[in-house]
Motif scaffolding. Structure first.
Motif, PDB file in Angstrom:
ATOM      1  N   HIS A   1      39.004  33.337  50.089  1.00  0.00           N
ATOM      2  CA  HIS A   1      39.347  33.105  48.682  1.00  0.00           C
ATOM      3  C   HIS A   1      38.118  33.346  47.810  1.00  0.00           C
ATOM      4  O   HIS A   1      36.985  32.988  48.174  1.00  0.00           O
TER       5      HIS A   1
ATOM      6  N   THR B   1      37.310  32.107  44.845  1.00  0.00           N
ATOM      7  CA  THR B   1      36.752  30.851  44.374  1.00  0.00           C
ATOM      8  C   THR B   1      37.734  29.738  44.682  1.00  0.00           C
ATOM      9  O   THR B   1      38.840  29.980  45.197  1.00  0.00           O
TER      10      THR B   1
ATOM     11  N   TRP C   1      39.472  26.176  42.978  1.00  0.00           N
ATOM     12  CA  TRP C   1      39.684  25.250  41.862  1.00  0.00           C
ATOM     13  C   TRP C   1      39.618  23.816  42.386  1.00  0.00           C
ATOM     14  O   TRP C   1      39.788  23.573  43.581  1.00  0.00           O
TER      15      TRP C   1
ATOM     16  N   PRO D   1      35.327  27.404  38.457  1.00  0.00           N
ATOM     17  CA  PRO D   1      36.388  27.186  37.468  1.00  0.00           C
ATOM     18  C   PRO D   1      36.214  25.854  36.747  1.00  0.00           C
ATOM     19  O   PRO D   1      35.497  24.968  37.226  1.00  0.00           O
TER      20      PRO D   1
ATOM     21  N   LEU E   1      48.246  25.117  36.871  1.00  0.00           N
ATOM     22  CA  LEU E   1      47.643  26.058  37.816  1.00  0.00           C
ATOM     23  C   LEU E   1      48.653  27.086  38.311  1.00  0.00           C
ATOM     24  O   LEU E   1      48.302  28.248  38.558  1.00  0.00           O
TER      25      LEU E   1
ATOM     26  N   ASP F   1      48.876  30.465  36.556  1.00  0.00           N
ATOM     27  CA  ASP F   1      47.747  31.391  36.607  1.00  0.00           C
ATOM     28  C   ASP F   1      47.751  32.107  37.961  1.00  0.00           C
ATOM     29  O   ASP F   1      47.409  31.498  38.982  1.00  0.00           O
TER      30      ASP F   1
ATOM     31  N   SER G   1      45.727  34.060  39.224  1.00  0.00           N
ATOM     32  CA  SER G   1      44.404  34.196  39.843  1.00  0.00           C
ATOM     33  C   SER G   1      44.034  32.992  40.706  1.00  0.00           C
ATOM     34  O   SER G   1      43.083  33.056  41.485  1.00  0.00           O
ATOM     35  N   VAL G   2      44.798  31.890  40.570  1.00  0.00           N
ATOM     36  CA  VAL G   2      44.521  30.687  41.357  1.00  0.00           C
ATOM     37  C   VAL G   2      45.099  30.876  42.758  1.00  0.00           C
ATOM     38  O   VAL G   2      46.320  30.969  42.932  1.00  0.00           O
ATOM     39  N   THR G   3      44.230  30.925  43.758  1.00  0.00           N
ATOM     40  CA  THR G   3      44.699  31.092  45.146  1.00  0.00           C
ATOM     41  C   THR G   3      44.248  29.969  46.063  1.00  0.00           C
ATOM     42  O   THR G   3      44.702  29.896  47.212  1.00  0.00           O
TER      43      THR G   3
ATOM     44  N   VAL H   1      42.929  25.610  45.992  1.00  0.00           N
ATOM     45  CA  VAL H   1      42.654  24.381  45.233  1.00  0.00           C
ATOM     46  C   VAL H   1      42.222  23.285  46.204  1.00  0.00           C
ATOM     47  O   VAL H   1      42.878  23.045  47.228  1.00  0.00           O
TER      48      VAL H   1
ATOM     49  N   VAL I   1      49.069  30.035  47.351  1.00  0.00           N
ATOM     50  CA  VAL I   1      47.972  29.107  47.036  1.00  0.00           C
ATOM     51  C   VAL I   1      47.692  28.226  48.252  1.00  0.00           C
ATOM     52  O   VAL I   1      48.607  27.599  48.791  1.00  0.00           O
TER      53      VAL I   1
END
Length: 342
Positions: A187, A189, A191, A221, A240, A243, A245-247, A249, A275
């Motif tokens: 990943h 980044t 979150w 983030p 979330l 979005d 781009s959120v993959t 958390v 995700v």
């Protein structure tokens, strides 16, 4: 059958009654009642049998005055009903019971100087040998909070500003495990849904998450702040999910991770296909989420046991310790995490 005098029945059986029944001196009965070792086994058994026969029970308060110990531990606890606080308190109580001690609880709501001082005063009146403090909020470390003197103290989960032993889960290690696991899967980044700002644990997990991303040279983030509840995780999850781009958390506890996963499912984002989600705590239900939750396991039992051990050492040595004990964490990998799609 043993016959007791009318006076003995009125006042309850005494050491003298036990001595007559066992055919020993009152001094021997006193040694047995106070747990002394300078009594041979046969005599000890005879005295104990006599105690049972006449119904004698040693007076713990009087024994405490003689021995200088009350065999009781006080606990000042945050009234905030979180999973971590509840499990830690349960672990402390179990460790205290295993030592044959009793525990007196004093909850506080705001953790102000007056509340903490009042809690100490109340527990002192309950005749405790030492105190364990379990207050999650940061107020305990503010300059105006000074812990009263005169009793051995161990603090759970606080900073080491106070000159007392501190016991806590290694929060930074656990958050780094969670963040690195997601980065290692590929990943870009991670979150983060953090716990409340006044929480020691939340602050340490957030700081470690940020430091781990920075060390890896990844974008950090914006932090989403929750309150440990599944509902707060759900509310942040709804945002979330919008979005793409959120993959990945990392939620600061399993309950917020649960709410997050529900929101993702409702919005059509699959876990872990779209995700990946990691929690923290490894609560018993985490293995039964759908999908089963990857999470950081912390040992509440070890925290409670170490806190009680440290306090008993202070009591026994009549000295004030300053050791910091960090209990290690473990990453438990389940089905809520995978490599990013594509």
């Amino acid at each position: 059958m043993t016959r007791r005098s009318p006076d003995a029945r009125r006042r309850g059986p005494s050491m003298a009654d036990v001595a007559r029944e066992a055919g020993v001196s009152g001094q021997t009965v006193s040694r047995v009642a106070n747990g002394k070792t300078n009594v041979d086994d046969a005599t000890r058994e005879r005295v104990l049998a006599a105690m049972r026969s006449v119904g004698y029970r040693p007076n713990s308060a009087a024994r405490a005055l003689r021995n200088g110990q009350f065999r009781s531990i006080g606990a000042i606890i945050s009234a905030l009903p979180t999973f971590g606080n509840s499990r830690t308190l349960s672990a402390v109580a179990s460790a205290v019971a295993a030592e044959g001690l009793t525990i007196a609880l004093m909850p506080v709501t705001q953790s102000t100087q007056s509340e903490v001082t009042g809690a100490f005063s109340w527990l002192s009146e309950q005749a405790v040998d030492g105190i364990i403090i379990l207050i999650e909020q940061h107020q305990l470390d503010e300059n105006e909070i000074e812990l009263p003197k005169g009793l051995p103290v161990v603090v759970i989960g606080a900073d080491a500003r106070h000159e007392h032993p501190v016991v806590d889960t290694n929060q930074a290690e656990g958050a780094a495990f969670a963040t690195n696991h997601l980065l290692d899967l590929g990943h870009r980044t991670v979150w983060h849904i953090a716990g409340p700002p006044l929480s020691y644990a939340a602050e340490r997990r957030q700081r470690s998450w940020r430091a781990t991303l920075e060390r890896a040279g990844r974008e950090t983030p914006p932090v989403l702040t929750g309150d440990w509840s599944a509902n707060s995780g759900y509310c942040h999850g709804l945002r979330l999910a919008e979005d793409p781009s959120v993959t990945a958390v990392f939620a600061a506890n399993d309950q917020m991770a649960l709410g997050l996963m529900r929101a993702l499912h409702e919005k059509g984002r699959t876990v872990p296909g779209d995700v990946s989600v990691v929690g923290f705590d490894d609560m018993e239900e985490a293995a039964h989420f759908w999908p089963p939750l990857t999470t950081v396991r912390q040992s509440f039992e070890a925290v409670g046991r170490n806190a009680v051990t440290a306090l008993l050492a202070e009591i026994a040595n009549n000295s004030q310790g300053t050791a910091v004990v960090e209990v290690p964490t473990e990453l438990v990998v389940r089905s809520s995490t995978a490599a990013p799609a594509g």
